[in-house]
Design a protein around this motif. Structure first.
Motif, PDB file in Angstrom:
ATOM      1  N   PRO A  99       0.820  -1.204   0.000  1.00  9.40           N
ATOM      2  CA  PRO A  99       0.000   0.000   0.000  1.00  9.40           C
ATOM      3  C   PRO A  99       0.859   1.261   0.000  1.00  9.40           C
ATOM      4  O   PRO A  99       1.997   1.240   0.471  1.00  9.40           O
ATOM      5  CB  PRO A  99      -0.793  -0.113   1.295  1.00  9.40           C
ATOM      6  N   GLN A 100       0.294   2.328  -0.511  1.00 12.91           N
ATOM      7  CA  GLN A 100       0.966   3.624  -0.504  1.00 12.91           C
ATOM      8  C   GLN A 100      -0.093   4.687  -0.253  1.00 12.91           C
ATOM      9  O   GLN A 100      -1.215   4.596  -0.747  1.00 12.91           O
ATOM     10  CB  GLN A 100       1.641   3.868  -1.849  1.00 12.91           C
ATOM     11  N   MET A 101       0.284   5.693   0.522  1.00 11.23           N
ATOM     12  CA  MET A 101      -0.627   6.811   0.750  1.00 11.23           C
ATOM     13  C   MET A 101      -0.712   7.662  -0.514  1.00 11.23           C
ATOM     14  O   MET A 101       0.292   7.927  -1.171  1.00 11.23           O
ATOM     15  CB  MET A 101      -0.164   7.674   1.931  1.00 11.23           C
ATOM     16  N   TRP A 102      -1.914   8.084  -0.828  1.00 11.71           N
ATOM     17  CA  TRP A 102      -2.196   9.020  -1.923  1.00 11.71           C
ATOM     18  C   TRP A 102      -2.885  10.203  -1.264  1.00 11.71           C
ATOM     19  O   TRP A 102      -3.961  10.045  -0.674  1.00 11.71           O
ATOM     20  CB  TRP A 102      -3.095   8.373  -2.977  1.00 11.71           C
ATOM     21  N   GLY A 103      -2.260  11.346  -1.325  1.00 12.59           N
ATOM     22  CA  GLY A 103      -2.795  12.487  -0.596  1.00 12.59           C
ATOM     23  C   GLY A 103      -2.720  12.173   0.888  1.00 12.59           C
ATOM     24  O   GLY A 103      -1.907  11.362   1.336  1.00 12.59           O
ATOM     25  N   GLY A 104      -3.598  12.808   1.678  1.00 15.32           N
ATOM     26  CA  GLY A 104      -3.548  12.620   3.118  1.00 15.32           C
ATOM     27  C   GLY A 104      -4.446  11.542   3.664  1.00 15.32           C
ATOM     28  O   GLY A 104      -4.362  11.199   4.842  1.00 15.32           O
ATOM     29  N   SER A 105      -5.338  10.959   2.816  1.00 16.25           N
ATOM     30  CA  SER A 105      -6.328  10.055   3.395  1.00 16.25           C
ATOM     31  C   SER A 105      -6.739   8.883   2.508  1.00 16.25           C
ATOM     32  O   SER A 105      -7.730   8.222   2.784  1.00 16.25           O
ATOM     33  CB  SER A 105      -7.579  10.850   3.772  1.00 16.25           C
ATOM     34  N   ILE A 106      -5.991   8.609   1.450  1.00 18.12           N
ATOM     35  CA  ILE A 106      -6.328   7.486   0.575  1.00 18.12           C
ATOM     36  C   ILE A 106      -5.177   6.492   0.579  1.00 18.12           C
ATOM     37  O   ILE A 106      -4.014   6.867   0.450  1.00 18.12           O
ATOM     38  CB  ILE A 106      -6.597   7.955  -0.867  1.00 18.12           C
ATOM     39  N   VAL A 107      -5.516   5.211   0.728  1.00 23.76           N
ATOM     40  CA  VAL A 107      -4.542   4.132   0.639  1.00 23.76           C
ATOM     41  C   VAL A 107      -4.729   3.493  -0.731  1.00 23.76           C
ATOM     42  O   VAL A 107      -5.818   3.023  -1.057  1.00 23.76           O
ATOM     43  CB  VAL A 107      -4.750   3.096   1.765  1.00 23.76           C
ATOM     44  N   GLY A 108      -3.664   3.516  -1.552  1.00 22.02           N
ATOM     45  CA  GLY A 108      -3.765   2.997  -2.907  1.00 22.02           C
ATOM     46  C   GLY A 108      -2.759   1.892  -3.176  1.00 22.02           C
ATOM     47  O   GLY A 108      -1.775   1.735  -2.462  1.00 22.02           O
ATOM     48  N   TYR A 109      -3.043   1.143  -4.254  1.00 18.89           N
ATOM     49  CA  TYR A 109      -2.225  -0.017  -4.618  1.00 18.89           C
ATOM     50  C   TYR A 109      -1.920   0.039  -6.101  1.00 18.89           C
ATOM     51  O   TYR A 109      -2.823   0.187  -6.926  1.00 18.89           O
ATOM     52  CB  TYR A 109      -2.980  -1.322  -4.286  1.00 18.89           C
ATOM     53  N   ASP A 110      -0.637  -0.084  -6.426  1.00 12.16           N
ATOM     54  CA  ASP A 110      -0.168  -0.039  -7.800  1.00 12.16           C
ATOM     55  C   ASP A 110      -0.587   1.312  -8.408  1.00 12.16           C
ATOM     56  O   ASP A 110      -1.235   2.122  -7.764  1.00 12.16           O
ATOM     57  CB  ASP A 110      -0.716  -1.223  -8.601  1.00 12.16           C
ATOM     58  N   SER A 111      -0.152   1.601  -9.607  1.00 11.89           N
ATOM     59  CA  SER A 111      -0.518   2.871 -10.226  1.00 11.89           C
ATOM     60  C   SER A 111      -0.538   2.722 -11.737  1.00 11.89           C
ATOM     61  O   SER A 111      -0.020   1.745 -12.279  1.00 11.89           O
ATOM     62  CB  SER A 111       0.445   3.986  -9.818  1.00 11.89           C
ATOM     63  N   TYR A 112      -1.161   3.685 -12.384  1.00 11.86           N
ATOM     64  CA  TYR A 112      -1.195   3.718 -13.839  1.00 11.86           C
ATOM     65  C   TYR A 112      -1.009   5.151 -14.301  1.00 11.86           C
ATOM     66  O   TYR A 112      -1.248   6.091 -13.537  1.00 11.86           O
ATOM     67  CB  TYR A 112      -2.502   3.128 -14.377  1.00 11.86           C
ATOM     68  N   HIS A 113      -0.557   5.296 -15.536  1.00  7.63           N
ATOM     69  CA  HIS A 113      -0.368   6.617 -16.129  1.00  7.63           C
ATOM     70  C   HIS A 113      -1.471   6.825 -17.156  1.00  7.63           C
ATOM     71  O   HIS A 113      -1.745   5.944 -17.959  1.00  7.63           O
ATOM     72  CB  HIS A 113       1.007   6.702 -16.797  1.00  7.63           C
ATOM     73  N   TYR A 114      -2.109   7.982 -17.116  1.00  3.38           N
ATOM     74  CA  TYR A 114      -3.173   8.289 -18.068  1.00  3.38           C
ATOM     75  C   TYR A 114      -2.858   9.594 -18.791  1.00  3.38           C
ATOM     76  O   TYR A 114      -2.119  10.435 -18.286  1.00  3.38           O
ATOM     77  CB  TYR A 114      -4.532   8.391 -17.357  1.00  3.38           C
ATOM     78  N   VAL A 115      -3.417   9.709 -19.990  1.00  2.00           N
ATOM     79  CA  VAL A 115      -3.345  10.944 -20.762  1.00  2.00           C
ATOM     80  C   VAL A 115      -4.738  11.185 -21.331  1.00  2.00           C
ATOM     81  O   VAL A 115      -5.273  10.336 -22.047  1.00  2.00           O
ATOM     82  CB  VAL A 115      -2.324  10.857 -21.918  1.00  2.00           C
ATOM     83  N   TYR A 116      -5.339  12.329 -20.970  1.00  3.37           N
ATOM     84  CA  TYR A 116      -6.652  12.683 -21.505  1.00  3.37           C
ATOM     85  C   TYR A 116      -6.513  13.305 -22.885  1.00  3.37           C
ATOM     86  O   TYR A 116      -5.424  13.763 -23.261  1.00  3.37           O
ATOM     87  CB  TYR A 116      -7.356  13.685 -20.580  1.00  3.37           C
ATOM     88  N   ASP A 117      -7.612  13.357 -23.637  1.00  3.05           N
ATOM     89  CA  ASP A 117      -7.620  14.001 -24.957  1.00  3.05           C
ATOM     90  C   ASP A 117      -7.149  15.450 -24.867  1.00  3.05           C
ATOM     91  O   ASP A 117      -6.557  15.976 -25.802  1.00  3.05           O
ATOM     92  CB  ASP A 117      -9.020  13.954 -25.583  1.00  3.05           C
ATOM     93  N   SER A 118      -7.406  16.086 -23.730  1.00  2.31           N
ATOM     94  CA  SER A 118      -7.006  17.482 -23.535  1.00  2.31           C
ATOM     95  C   SER A 118      -5.489  17.640 -23.406  1.00  2.31           C
ATOM     96  O   SER A 118      -4.978  18.748 -23.448  1.00  2.31           O
ATOM     97  CB  SER A 118      -7.656  18.034 -22.262  1.00  2.31           C
ATOM     98  N   GLY A 119      -4.794  16.518 -23.234  1.00  4.87           N
ATOM     99  CA  GLY A 119      -3.350  16.571 -23.046  1.00  4.87           C
ATOM    100  C   GLY A 119      -2.952  16.451 -21.585  1.00  4.87           C
ATOM    101  O   GLY A 119      -1.798  16.197 -21.260  1.00  4.87           O
ATOM    102  N   ARG A 120      -3.911  16.648 -20.675  1.00  2.74           N
ATOM    103  CA  ARG A 120      -3.618  16.495 -19.257  1.00  2.74           C
ATOM    104  C   ARG A 120      -3.231  15.045 -18.985  1.00  2.74           C
ATOM    105  O   ARG A 120      -3.885  14.121 -19.444  1.00  2.74           O
ATOM    106  CB  ARG A 120      -4.830  16.885 -18.421  1.00  2.74           C
ATOM    107  N   ALA A 121      -2.160  14.864 -18.229  1.00  2.00           N
ATOM    108  CA  ALA A 121      -1.673  13.523 -17.916  1.00  2.00           C
ATOM    109  C   ALA A 121      -1.396  13.427 -16.428  1.00  2.00           C
ATOM    110  O   ALA A 121      -1.255  14.439 -15.746  1.00  2.00           O
ATOM    111  CB  ALA A 121      -0.403  13.224 -18.712  1.00  2.00           C
ATOM    112  N   GLY A 122      -1.324  12.213 -15.941  1.00  2.00           N
ATOM    113  CA  GLY A 122      -1.011  12.020 -14.532  1.00  2.00           C
ATOM    114  C   GLY A 122      -0.902  10.562 -14.185  1.00  2.00           C
ATOM    115  O   GLY A 122      -0.982   9.689 -15.053  1.00  2.00           O
ATOM    116  N   ASP A 123      -0.727  10.323 -12.917  1.00  2.00           N
ATOM    117  CA  ASP A 123      -0.654   8.967 -12.388  1.00  2.00           C
ATOM    118  C   ASP A 123      -1.666   8.844 -11.265  1.00  2.00           C
ATOM    119  O   ASP A 123      -1.899   9.805 -10.522  1.00  2.00           O
ATOM    120  CB  ASP A 123       0.756   8.685 -11.849  1.00  2.00           C
TER     121      ASP A 123
END
Length: 138
Positions: free
Chosen positions: A44-68
């Motif tokens: 597990p890894q903390m995401w922000g201050g209150s979310i516990v997340g597992y594994d990750s993925y990279h996305y790119v929207y049509d607008s060009g905005r990208a993130g993980d």
């Protein structure tokens, strides 16, 4: 372009979960943590201050905005446990009808406590969602 507010960080998951005040919700969080580690085979890894997340993925929207973002996760919110099922719920109608007492948002499953739902169905839902995200994003 704006940055995501919710990003992975190095805060302690165990400290965060141990700090959940309600004892039933705290126990449910440790149960979810074990289930999600079993399904994803990731720590597990903390995401922000209150979310516990597992594994990750990279996305790119049509607008060009990208993130993980995390592939699956959960957060002990004031009203509910929020379980993040990133593909949403439309592709899992049979699981959703047999899950038990819950509400949904776009990618959020809200449950008061794990005792209200069928844990085998939840595990299947998390597994299907995780596999979908892994097949789509690697």
């Amino acid at each position: 372009m704006s940055k995501n507010k919710t990003v992975a960080n190095d805060a302690s998951v165990d400290e965060f979960l141990s700090g959940v005040k309600d004892p039933i919700k705290r126990e449910d969080c440790f149960t979810l943590n074990a289930l999600m580690q079993k399904v994803t085979q990731h720590s597990p890894q903390m995401w922000g201050g209150s979310i516990v997340g597992y594994d990750s993925y990279h996305y790119v929207y049509d607008s060009g905005r990208a993130g993980d973002f995390m592939k699956v996760g959960f957060s002990p919110r004031a009203q509910n446990l929020t379980i993040y099922i990133m593909p949403g719920f439309e592709r899992y109608p049979e699981l959703m009808t047999s899950l038990g007492k819950h509400k949904v948002g776009k990618s959020c499953l809200y449950v008061k406590k794990l005792a209200d739902i069928d844990m085998e169905v939840l595990e299947a839902l998390v597994t299907e969602s995780y596999n979908y995200m892994t097949n789509k994003y690697g």
